[in-house]
Design an enzyme around this catalytic site. Structure first.
Site, PDB file in Angstrom:
ATOM      1  N   ASN A  10       0.858  -1.192   0.000  1.00 48.74           N
ATOM      2  CA  ASN A  10       0.000   0.000   0.000  1.00 48.74           C
ATOM      3  C   ASN A  10       0.895   1.243   0.000  1.00 48.74           C
ATOM      4  OD1 ASN A  10      -1.467   2.241   1.072  1.00 48.74           O
ATOM      5  ND2 ASN A  10      -3.067   0.846   1.739  1.00 48.74           N
ATOM      6  N   HIS A  13       0.961   6.096   2.052  1.00 48.27           N
ATOM      7  CA  HIS A  13       1.720   7.010   2.912  1.00 48.27           C
ATOM      8  C   HIS A  13       2.951   7.607   2.233  1.00 48.27           C
ATOM      9  CE1 HIS A  13      -1.272   6.590   5.821  1.00 48.27           C
ATOM     10  NE2 HIS A  13      -1.150   5.276   5.827  1.00 48.27           N
ATOM     11  N   HIS A  46      -5.548   3.696  -1.617  1.00 45.62           N
ATOM     12  CA  HIS A  46      -6.866   4.050  -1.077  1.00 45.62           C
ATOM     13  C   HIS A  46      -7.148   5.510  -1.408  1.00 45.62           C
ATOM     14  CE1 HIS A  46      -9.528   4.252   2.843  1.00 45.62           C
ATOM     15  NE2 HIS A  46     -10.192   4.572   1.755  1.00 45.62           N
ATOM     16  N   ARG A  48      -9.240   8.139  -0.543  1.00 44.78           N
ATOM     17  CA  ARG A  48     -10.234   8.494   0.478  1.00 44.78           C
ATOM     18  C   ARG A  48     -11.097   9.641  -0.024  1.00 44.78           C
ATOM     19  NH1 ARG A  48      -8.795   6.285   5.925  1.00 44.78           N
ATOM     20  NH2 ARG A  48     -10.625   7.444   6.576  1.00 44.78           N
ATOM     21  N   ARG A  52      -6.894  12.725   1.510  1.00 44.47           N
ATOM     22  CA  ARG A  52      -5.823  13.148   2.423  1.00 44.47           C
ATOM     23  C   ARG A  52      -4.458  12.598   2.023  1.00 44.47           C
ATOM     24  NH1 ARG A  52      -7.475   9.871   7.845  1.00 44.47           N
ATOM     25  NH2 ARG A  52      -9.463  10.843   7.388  1.00 44.47           N
ATOM     26  N   GLU A  73      -8.666   0.709  -3.220  1.00 47.13           N
ATOM     27  CA  GLU A  73      -9.485   0.751  -1.993  1.00 47.13           C
ATOM     28  C   GLU A  73     -10.338   1.991  -2.011  1.00 47.13           C
ATOM     29  OE1 GLU A  73      -7.681   0.774   1.832  1.00 47.13           O
ATOM     30  OE2 GLU A  73      -6.457  -0.937   1.312  1.00 47.13           O
ATOM     31  N   THR A 104      -8.363   3.321   8.763  1.00 46.74           N
ATOM     32  CA  THR A 104      -9.593   2.543   8.708  1.00 46.74           C
ATOM     33  C   THR A 104      -9.733   1.737   9.994  1.00 46.74           C
ATOM     34  OG1 THR A 104      -9.131   2.385   6.352  1.00 46.74           O
ATOM     35  CG2 THR A 104     -10.939   1.054   7.188  1.00 46.74           C
ATOM     36  N   GLU A 154     -11.216  -9.371   2.812  1.00 51.00           N
ATOM     37  CA  GLU A 154      -9.942  -9.029   3.450  1.00 51.00           C
ATOM     38  C   GLU A 154     -10.226  -8.883   4.941  1.00 51.00           C
ATOM     39  OE1 GLU A 154      -7.318  -6.282   1.582  1.00 51.00           O
ATOM     40  OE2 GLU A 154      -6.444  -5.661   3.495  1.00 51.00           O
ATOM     41  N   HIS A 197      -3.777  -4.740   7.654  1.00 52.47           N
ATOM     42  CA  HIS A 197      -3.894  -3.557   8.518  1.00 52.47           C
ATOM     43  C   HIS A 197      -2.987  -3.707   9.728  1.00 52.47           C
ATOM     44  CE1 HIS A 197      -5.335   0.147  10.235  1.00 52.47           C
ATOM     45  NE2 HIS A 197      -5.887   0.384   9.065  1.00 52.47           N
TER      46      HIS A 197
HETATM   47  N1  PXP Z   1      -5.935  -3.277   3.948  1.00 51.96           N
HETATM   48  C1  PXP Z   1      -6.885  -2.323   3.998  1.00 51.96           C
HETATM   49  C2  PXP Z   1      -8.253  -2.664   3.517  1.00 51.96           C
HETATM   50  C3  PXP Z   1      -6.575  -1.022   4.442  1.00 51.96           C
HETATM   51  O1  PXP Z   1      -7.542  -0.078   4.503  1.00 51.96           O
HETATM   52  C4  PXP Z   1      -5.252  -0.721   4.806  1.00 51.96           C
HETATM   53  C5  PXP Z   1      -4.895   0.659   5.220  1.00 51.96           C
HETATM   54  O2  PXP Z   1      -5.154   1.564   4.212  1.00 51.96           O
HETATM   55  C6  PXP Z   1      -4.305  -1.746   4.721  1.00 51.96           C
HETATM   56  C7  PXP Z   1      -4.674  -3.016   4.315  1.00 51.96           C
HETATM   57  C8  PXP Z   1      -2.880  -1.508   5.064  1.00 51.96           C
HETATM   58  O3  PXP Z   1      -2.770  -1.170   6.404  1.00 51.96           O
HETATM   59  P1  PXP Z   1      -1.396  -0.616   6.942  1.00 51.96           P
HETATM   60  O4  PXP Z   1      -1.104   0.637   6.201  1.00 51.96           O
HETATM   61  O5  PXP Z   1      -1.651  -0.418   8.403  1.00 51.96           O
HETATM   62  O6  PXP Z   1      -0.360  -1.681   6.672  1.00 51.96           O
END
Ligand code: PXP
Length: 249
Positions: A10, A13, A46, A48, A52, A73, A104, A154, A197
């Site tokens: 992901n 960030h 994602h 949003r 952001r 996402e 989330t 998921e 997550h």
């Molecule tokens: N899976 C989903 C559905 C998420 O919303 C997120 C966070 O955006 C992640 C995985 C990844 O989580 P993390 O950034 O905490 O590793």
């Protein structure tokens, strides 16, 4: 050979860092390409509602520039559905979104919104997207996801990771057992099982060892660890731990 347990990285960030200064860098696509070279099987982003981190232009450049699957996402809104239908990404993962949350926080209430979500995902399925529901491990949500025709669930690992970080090890292990049971139930209903997550080097192995799980999506920790060891090595180390867990080591 395709990885038995895929890693989706992901890149949200990377965009958070960029947006913190309003600069043109760091570029999420550059991070995504590097992630793929380092062992990621797919990229997650994602978009949003409040934009952001990832913004619309990032989705355009990721779709145009990636050679691996994009897991898009999004919240189950009509605006996001239109964006997804325009891009037709490999996968669409529906997540709950609250404006005030930092990340989330919980899973989607599929059971409580079953008819609307069934209708909502129908055009996405028709467009060829693999639709995934980001949910907790409870049987009710898993069964509802299967009923509405989602291809994937998921499972939210955030609570398990928080319990580990807070040193509540008995509760962490109980949460892990519920994730194991949820993964088994989902697979038995014909769903593909993903998880993610909050996962870190310290928490990934027990999740990666769950044989029903086919994909982990990991972001925040990898981008943070990139500060210290570089993004490529952080991803390579995560993959290594996932493979060790699958090999029973
Ligand atoms: N899976 C989903 C559905 C998420 O919303 C997120 C966070 O955006 C992640 C995985 C990844 O989580 P993390 O950034 O905490 O590793």
């Amino acid at each position: 050979m395709a990885n038995l347990l895929r890693l989706g990285v992901n890149v949200d960030h990377v965009a958070t860092l960029r947006n913190a200064r309003g600069s043109a860098y760091p570029d999420p696509l550059r991070a995504a390409i590097l992630a793929q070279q380092a062992g990621a099987d797919g990229i997650t982003a994602h978009l949003r509602e409040d934009r952001r981190h990832i913004v619309d232009a990032d989705i355009d450049t990721l779709i145009a520039g990636l050679t691996c699957p994009l897991n898009f996402e999004m919240a189950a809104t009509s605006e996001m559905q239109a964006i997804a239908l325009r891009h037709k990404p490999h996968a669409v993962c529906l997540v709950p979104e609250k404006r005030a949350e930092r990340t989330t926080e919980g899973g989607l209430d599929v059971a409580g919104d079953e008819d609307r979500l069934a209708a909502y995902i129908a055009p996405l399925r028709e467009a060829g997207c693999r639709v995934s529901m980001f949910i907790g491990h409870d049987a009710e949500q898993i069964r509802a996801s299967a009923r509405i025709g989602a291809a994937v669930v998921e499972l939210h690992t955030g609570h398990y990771c928080d319990l580990h970080a807070d040193g509540h090890l008995a509760e962490r292990d109980a949460e892990l057992a519920l994730l194991v049971a949820g993964a088994k139930l989902a697979k038995s209903l014909g769903l593909e099982v993903h998880a993610g997550h909050g996962l870190t080097f310290d928490t990934v192995k027990p999740i990666a060892a769950i044989p029903e799980i086919q994909e982990l999506n990991i972001g925040h920790f990898l981008i943070c660890e990139a500060v210290f060891m570089g993004l490529g090595p952080a991803i390579a180390q995560m993959r290594h731990l996932m493979e060790q867990a699958r090999a029973g080591a």
